[in-house]
Design an enzyme around this catalytic site. Structure first.
Site, PDB file in Angstrom:
ATOM      1  N   HIS A 131     -49.704   8.372  27.395  1.00 25.49           N
ATOM      2  CA  HIS A 131     -50.755   7.995  26.451  1.00 25.49           C
ATOM      3  C   HIS A 131     -50.176   7.766  25.060  1.00 25.49           C
ATOM      4  O   HIS A 131     -49.057   8.183  24.770  1.00 25.49           O
ATOM      5  CB  HIS A 131     -51.813   9.098  26.368  1.00 25.49           C
ATOM      6  CG  HIS A 131     -51.295  10.374  25.772  1.00 25.49           C
ATOM      7  ND1 HIS A 131     -50.541  11.276  26.500  1.00 25.49           N
ATOM      8  CD2 HIS A 131     -51.398  10.890  24.525  1.00 25.49           C
ATOM      9  CE1 HIS A 131     -50.218  12.300  25.723  1.00 25.49           C
ATOM     10  NE2 HIS A 131     -50.708  12.096  24.527  1.00 25.49           N
ATOM     11  N   HIS A 136     -46.503   6.354  19.560  1.00 25.05           N
ATOM     12  CA  HIS A 136     -45.492   6.506  20.609  1.00 25.05           C
ATOM     13  C   HIS A 136     -46.110   6.973  21.918  1.00 25.05           C
ATOM     14  O   HIS A 136     -47.196   7.540  21.941  1.00 25.05           O
ATOM     15  CB  HIS A 136     -44.443   7.521  20.166  1.00 25.05           C
ATOM     16  CG  HIS A 136     -45.039   8.862  19.863  1.00 25.05           C
ATOM     17  ND1 HIS A 136     -45.665   9.139  18.655  1.00 25.05           N
ATOM     18  CD2 HIS A 136     -45.169   9.984  20.608  1.00 25.05           C
ATOM     19  CE1 HIS A 136     -46.130  10.372  18.677  1.00 25.05           C
ATOM     20  NE2 HIS A 136     -45.858  10.919  19.848  1.00 25.05           N
TER      21      HIS A 136
END
Lengths: 169, 169
Positions: B115, B34
Site C-alpha cells: 500500500h 512509498h
C-alpha cells in the site's frame, strides 16, 4: 523533470546539520542534508536512464574519498546562506566537473564551492544574528564518501532519490 | 540504526499521494510516498554493507514488474490509516518474503498488504470524514517498478536513501 545530484554525508553529520536546519532552513523538510554535486537542472524524463549510465561510469572511475568539514561559512553578501564548509579536495572537484560535460547541461560558470547548507533565506538581521553565533561553533568532521545519488523533484518541492552510485564499483 | 526498504512509485503517483498526505499524513515531510517492502528494523550500522550485498542478489533475481493501484482502502478498525491499495502481485510478495529471510530480521508474522499511505494518525471523527470522501475517488494507476531502496532514519525521524537496487541487474 527537474534533477539534481548530491552526496548525503554520514548520519552523524546529517543529524548535526539538521539541528540547525530545523530552525534556519526552509528546505529542511524537502531533502536531507547534502553536498550538492550538480545543482537542479531540467531534463526529459526519458533521459534519466542515459544520465544514470553516464553517472555509473563516473562513479566507477572515482575512488572512495574522505571529506573534511572544519568550519561554518557563508555566501554573504551574494546570498544569506550559511553552510558547513567542505574542503574542496580534488575528488569532489573532478566529480563536479564530469557532471558538467558530455550529455550533462553545463549550467553556466559558477565556481564550485562544496558545502552543506544549514541556513538560507534569512533576513539581513536574522543572518547577522545567526551567522555571528554559528561561525563561533567548533565544527569538525571527517567523513568517508563512497557514493552519490541522482534525485528528482516532486511538485511539492521535495526530492526523491532515483538512483545511487557507489564509487569505484 | 533504523533501516527500512521501500519502493518509490513514479513521480505522478507520488504527486497524487502527496496531495492527500499534505493534509492528512504527519509523515508527509519525513519520506516521499512509498510502498514499504520491509518495515523499520534495527541493525548495527556495520551490517549495512552485508544487507546491501544481499539486497543486490534479491534485486538481480527479480524482473521489473507492473503494479496496479485501483482504489483507496483503510486498515480500520486496526488503525485509522488510509492508503492507495496496491494489488498484491507475486513479485511484490516474493520481494517482501526474501527480505524476511536469512540475515534479515523476520519481524513477526504480519501479513503483507502492499500500500501507499495517504493518511494516518487521524482521530476517529476525522477518519470517518476523510475516508468516506477519499474512498469515492476514482484512483487508477499502473506503474512500472524497476528498483527499490534501502533507507536509514535520522534523529529527526526523516529517512535518507543509503542505496538503490535496480531489478534484474
Amino acid at each position: 523533470m527537474k534533477f539534481g545530484i548530491a552526496i548525503f554525508p554520514s548520519k552523524s553529520v546529517q543529524d548535526e546539520a539538521n539541528s540547525y536546519r530545523k530552525r534556519y532552513d526552509p528546505h529542511y523538510s524537502l531533502i536531507p542534508p547534502h553536498i550538492t554535486l550538480k545543482t537542479p537542472f531540467e531534463a526529459e524524463e526519458e533521459l534519466i536512464k542515459e544520465l544514470s549510465t553516464e553517472l555509473r561510469y563516473i562513479a566507477k572511475d572515482t575512488k572512495p574519498f574522505t571529506v573534511y568539514i572544519n568550519k561554518v561559512s557563508s555566501f554573504a553578501p551574494v546570498t544569506n546562506t550559511i553552510y558547513f564548509k567542505v574542503e574542496p579536495i580534488q575528488s569532489l572537484i573532478d566529480l563536479n566537473s564530469h557532471m558538467h560535460e558530455g550529455i550533462f547541461p553545463a549550467q553556466g560558470k559558477h565556481s564550485f564551492v562544496p558545502h552543506i547548507t544549514i541556513a538560507q533565506n534569512l533576513t539581513d538581521d536574522e543572518f547577522s544574528d545567526v551567522f555571528s553565533s554559528l561561525r563561533m561553533k567548533k565544527i569538525q568532521f571527517q567523513d568517508k564518501v563512497d557514493r552519490f545519488h541522482l534525485l528528482y523533484q516532486l511538485e511539492n518541492g521535495s526530492w526523491t532519490v532515483y538512483d545511487s552510485f557507489v564509487l569505484g564499483n
